[in-house]
Design a protein around this motif. Sequence first.
Motif, PDB file in Angstrom:
ATOM      1  N   GLN A 154       6.349   0.836  -3.387  1.00  0.00           N
ATOM      2  CA  GLN A 154       7.333   0.684  -2.316  1.00  0.00           C
ATOM      3  C   GLN A 154       6.680   0.203  -1.026  1.00  0.00           C
ATOM      4  O   GLN A 154       7.186  -0.695  -0.346  1.00  0.00           O
ATOM      5  CB  GLN A 154       8.049   2.009  -2.080  1.00  0.00           C
ATOM      6  N   MET A 155       5.527   0.785  -0.696  1.00  0.00           N
ATOM      7  CA  MET A 155       4.860   0.410   0.547  1.00  0.00           C
ATOM      8  C   MET A 155       4.299  -1.002   0.476  1.00  0.00           C
ATOM      9  O   MET A 155       4.314  -1.733   1.467  1.00  0.00           O
ATOM     10  CB  MET A 155       3.735   1.417   0.835  1.00  0.00           C
ATOM     11  N   GLU A 156       3.818  -1.404  -0.677  1.00  0.00           N
ATOM     12  CA  GLU A 156       3.322  -2.769  -0.834  1.00  0.00           C
ATOM     13  C   GLU A 156       4.446  -3.772  -0.601  1.00  0.00           C
ATOM     14  O   GLU A 156       4.247  -4.813   0.037  1.00  0.00           O
ATOM     15  CB  GLU A 156       2.718  -2.962  -2.231  1.00  0.00           C
ATOM     16  N   GLY A 157       5.645  -3.445  -1.122  1.00  0.00           N
ATOM     17  CA  GLY A 157       6.792  -4.321  -0.899  1.00  0.00           C
ATOM     18  C   GLY A 157       7.195  -4.374   0.557  1.00  0.00           C
ATOM     19  O   GLY A 157       7.528  -5.441   1.086  1.00  0.00           O
ATOM     20  N   ARG A 158       7.157  -3.237   1.234  1.00  0.00           N
ATOM     21  CA  ARG A 158       7.515  -3.213   2.654  1.00  0.00           C
ATOM     22  C   ARG A 158       6.554  -4.050   3.495  1.00  0.00           C
ATOM     23  O   ARG A 158       6.960  -4.779   4.385  1.00  0.00           O
ATOM     24  CB  ARG A 158       7.518  -1.775   3.165  1.00  0.00           C
ATOM     25  N   MET A 159       5.264  -3.913   3.197  1.00  0.00           N
ATOM     26  CA  MET A 159       4.275  -4.644   3.982  1.00  0.00           C
ATOM     27  C   MET A 159       4.285  -6.135   3.661  1.00  0.00           C
ATOM     28  O   MET A 159       3.857  -6.951   4.479  1.00  0.00           O
ATOM     29  CB  MET A 159       2.891  -4.053   3.733  1.00  0.00           C
ATOM     30  N   GLY A 160       4.781  -6.485   2.473  1.00  0.00           N
ATOM     31  CA  GLY A 160       4.866  -7.890   2.117  1.00  0.00           C
ATOM     32  C   GLY A 160       6.129  -8.566   2.608  1.00  0.00           C
ATOM     33  O   GLY A 160       6.246  -9.792   2.546  1.00  0.00           O
ATOM     34  N   ALA A 161       7.079  -7.784   3.101  1.00  0.00           N
ATOM     35  CA  ALA A 161       8.328  -8.353   3.619  1.00  0.00           C
ATOM     36  C   ALA A 161       8.138  -8.824   5.052  1.00  0.00           C
ATOM     37  O   ALA A 161       7.057  -8.716   5.635  1.00  0.00           O
ATOM     38  CB  ALA A 161       9.436  -7.305   3.540  1.00  0.00           C
ATOM     39  N   TYR A 162       9.193  -9.347   5.648  1.00  0.00           N
ATOM     40  CA  TYR A 162       9.121  -9.843   7.016  1.00  0.00           C
ATOM     41  C   TYR A 162      10.440  -9.578   7.717  1.00  0.00           C
ATOM     42  O   TYR A 162      11.482  -9.400   7.077  1.00  0.00           O
ATOM     43  CB  TYR A 162       8.791 -11.336   7.035  1.00  0.00           C
TER      44      TYR A 162
ATOM     45  N   LEU B  55      -3.832   0.436   2.581  1.00  0.00           N
ATOM     46  CA  LEU B  55      -3.428  -0.427   1.478  1.00  0.00           C
ATOM     47  C   LEU B  55      -4.173  -1.761   1.501  1.00  0.00           C
ATOM     48  O   LEU B  55      -4.752  -2.187   0.506  1.00  0.00           O
ATOM     49  CB  LEU B  55      -1.920  -0.669   1.526  1.00  0.00           C
ATOM     50  N   ARG B  56      -4.190  -2.417   2.665  1.00  0.00           N
ATOM     51  CA  ARG B  56      -4.826  -3.727   2.732  1.00  0.00           C
ATOM     52  C   ARG B  56      -6.337  -3.639   2.496  1.00  0.00           C
ATOM     53  O   ARG B  56      -6.919  -4.454   1.793  1.00  0.00           O
ATOM     54  CB  ARG B  56      -4.543  -4.382   4.090  1.00  0.00           C
ATOM     55  N   SER B  57      -6.966  -2.637   3.091  1.00  0.00           N
ATOM     56  CA  SER B  57      -8.418  -2.505   2.935  1.00  0.00           C
ATOM     57  C   SER B  57      -8.799  -2.073   1.522  1.00  0.00           C
ATOM     58  O   SER B  57      -9.916  -2.333   1.075  1.00  0.00           O
ATOM     59  CB  SER B  57      -8.961  -1.493   3.946  1.00  0.00           C
ATOM     60  N   SER B  58      -7.866  -1.426   0.818  1.00  0.00           N
ATOM     61  CA  SER B  58      -8.158  -0.953  -0.542  1.00  0.00           C
ATOM     62  C   SER B  58      -7.964  -2.034  -1.591  1.00  0.00           C
ATOM     63  O   SER B  58      -8.465  -1.918  -2.714  1.00  0.00           O
ATOM     64  CB  SER B  58      -7.271   0.251  -0.886  1.00  0.00           C
ATOM     65  N   LYS B  59      -7.251  -3.095  -1.245  1.00  0.00           N
ATOM     66  CA  LYS B  59      -7.042  -4.180  -2.200  1.00  0.00           C
ATOM     67  C   LYS B  59      -8.352  -4.924  -2.461  1.00  0.00           C
ATOM     68  O   LYS B  59      -9.080  -5.253  -1.530  1.00  0.00           O
ATOM     69  CB  LYS B  59      -5.987  -5.163  -1.677  1.00  0.00           C
ATOM     70  N   LYS B  60      -8.613  -5.197  -3.728  1.00  0.00           N
ATOM     71  CA  LYS B  60      -9.839  -5.899  -4.087  1.00  0.00           C
ATOM     72  C   LYS B  60      -9.605  -7.391  -4.262  1.00  0.00           C
ATOM     73  O   LYS B  60     -10.527  -8.158  -4.473  1.00  0.00           O
ATOM     74  CB  LYS B  60     -10.418  -5.292  -5.370  1.00  0.00           C
TER      75      LYS B  60
ATOM     76  N   TRP C 181      -0.268  -9.362  -5.630  1.00  0.00           N
ATOM     77  CA  TRP C 181       0.316  -8.047  -5.864  1.00  0.00           C
ATOM     78  C   TRP C 181      -0.589  -7.205  -6.741  1.00  0.00           C
ATOM     79  O   TRP C 181      -1.328  -7.716  -7.581  1.00  0.00           O
ATOM     80  CB  TRP C 181       1.692  -8.193  -6.517  1.00  0.00           C
ATOM     81  N   LEU C 182      -0.502  -5.902  -6.564  1.00  0.00           N
ATOM     82  CA  LEU C 182      -1.322  -4.974  -7.339  1.00  0.00           C
ATOM     83  C   LEU C 182      -0.825  -4.888  -8.780  1.00  0.00           C
ATOM     84  O   LEU C 182       0.386  -4.921  -9.034  1.00  0.00           O
ATOM     85  CB  LEU C 182      -1.280  -3.586  -6.716  1.00  0.00           C
ATOM     86  N   SER C 183      -1.753  -4.759  -9.709  1.00  0.00           N
ATOM     87  CA  SER C 183      -1.373  -4.513 -11.094  1.00  0.00           C
ATOM     88  C   SER C 183      -1.043  -3.029 -11.248  1.00  0.00           C
ATOM     89  O   SER C 183      -1.320  -2.216 -10.357  1.00  0.00           O
ATOM     90  CB  SER C 183      -2.525  -4.894 -12.034  1.00  0.00           C
ATOM     91  N   GLN C 184      -0.474  -2.666 -12.395  1.00  0.00           N
ATOM     92  CA  GLN C 184      -0.098  -1.270 -12.614  1.00  0.00           C
ATOM     93  C   GLN C 184      -1.323  -0.354 -12.590  1.00  0.00           C
ATOM     94  O   GLN C 184      -1.281   0.747 -12.045  1.00  0.00           O
ATOM     95  CB  GLN C 184       0.639  -1.132 -13.951  1.00  0.00           C
ATOM     96  N   ASN C 185      -2.431  -0.828 -13.182  1.00  0.00           N
ATOM     97  CA  ASN C 185      -3.656  -0.023 -13.173  1.00  0.00           C
ATOM     98  C   ASN C 185      -4.182   0.160 -11.756  1.00  0.00           C
ATOM     99  O   ASN C 185      -4.658   1.246 -11.397  1.00  0.00           O
ATOM    100  CB  ASN C 185      -4.723  -0.688 -14.042  1.00  0.00           C
ATOM    101  N   GLU C 186      -4.095  -0.891 -10.956  1.00  0.00           N
ATOM    102  CA  GLU C 186      -4.555  -0.801  -9.563  1.00  0.00           C
ATOM    103  C   GLU C 186      -3.662   0.133  -8.757  1.00  0.00           C
ATOM    104  O   GLU C 186      -4.138   0.873  -7.900  1.00  0.00           O
ATOM    105  CB  GLU C 186      -4.583  -2.196  -8.935  1.00  0.00           C
ATOM    106  N   VAL C 187      -2.358   0.084  -9.027  1.00  0.00           N
ATOM    107  CA  VAL C 187      -1.427   0.980  -8.341  1.00  0.00           C
ATOM    108  C   VAL C 187      -1.760   2.433  -8.643  1.00  0.00           C
ATOM    109  O   VAL C 187      -1.830   3.278  -7.742  1.00  0.00           O
ATOM    110  CB  VAL C 187       0.028   0.662  -8.755  1.00  0.00           C
ATOM    111  N   GLU C 188      -1.975   2.735  -9.918  1.00  0.00           N
ATOM    112  CA  GLU C 188      -2.267   4.112 -10.311  1.00  0.00           C
ATOM    113  C   GLU C 188      -3.610   4.574  -9.753  1.00  0.00           C
ATOM    114  O   GLU C 188      -3.746   5.724  -9.314  1.00  0.00           O
ATOM    115  CB  GLU C 188      -2.253   4.216 -11.841  1.00  0.00           C
TER     116      GLU C 188
END
Length: 310
Positions: free
Chosen positions: A197-205, A166-171, A175-182
Amino acid sequence: MKDYIEDDLELLEEVQEDEENSKTKRTGKELQVPDSMVPGHDLGAYVTAVNRIAILSAEEEHELANQYYYHENLDAARKLVLAHLRFVVHVARSYSGYGLSEADLIQEGNVGLMKAVKRFNPEVGVRLVSFAVHWIKAEIHEFILRNWRIVKVATTKAQRKLFFNLRSSKKRLGWLSQNEVEAMAKDLGVDAATVVQMEGRMGAYDASFDGAADADDEETSQSPAFYLEDSRYDPANSVESDDWEKTSTDGLYVAMKSLDERSRDILTQRWLSDNKSTLHDLAAKYNVSAERIRQLEKNAMDKVKALIEA
């Protein structure tokens, strides 16, 4: 076999280049046992020590692998492990961005290396490093997932895949946009909902339930223990539960009393007795068919249910 060679050829070339450029003096082509084999004790000394161990030639590696695979020569296995410790260091350093100790990552990678040596078949026709790198990464991945947070963030196969991509795939940051999520879901072969869901988990603490011991009143009021209510010992709930249980018991007693003796006995034997009777047992007792017992049981259950709900 071809995939193994192509996937990890770059890794082999990088480590061999480090070997050629290293200014550390070699003591000869024989394997030398490092003075300190515990990364956590002195990581710098450990890395220097493992870099002093010469890389095996293809012929030497094949001979040692044969000795262990066919003759269970533990000394040969030990030499194979020692000669590839530098590769574990190289792989472990690529996971430094997860905030975990590099020494711990190396230790876990060493476990994966030993598992790979145990399973390596010299007749497959690939170098040990191409086979072992997958075992090394698997152990490091498992260690990161267990220790990155107190609460495990990735439990399914799709979540584990996203965790390491997820982190390496982010440009960009944020937060990811809907197009980026898809697009990411399509690239990684997972559901778009799982990406979100995973983006939210990794952004939590992680947060302490009771708050820090030295926290002031304002910080304490923000801890979960302050605003999450435990209703298990609420007197009102206890009274309500007891009243519901008494009402249900009394209602069942009254409903059972309204049945004829045979129907009451069938329900008792089928549902309320410790040693429950079968349909055939009751059929023999009342000299009727098992189907007739089933019909009587159903009619009695419907009547009891109606009386309790009334």
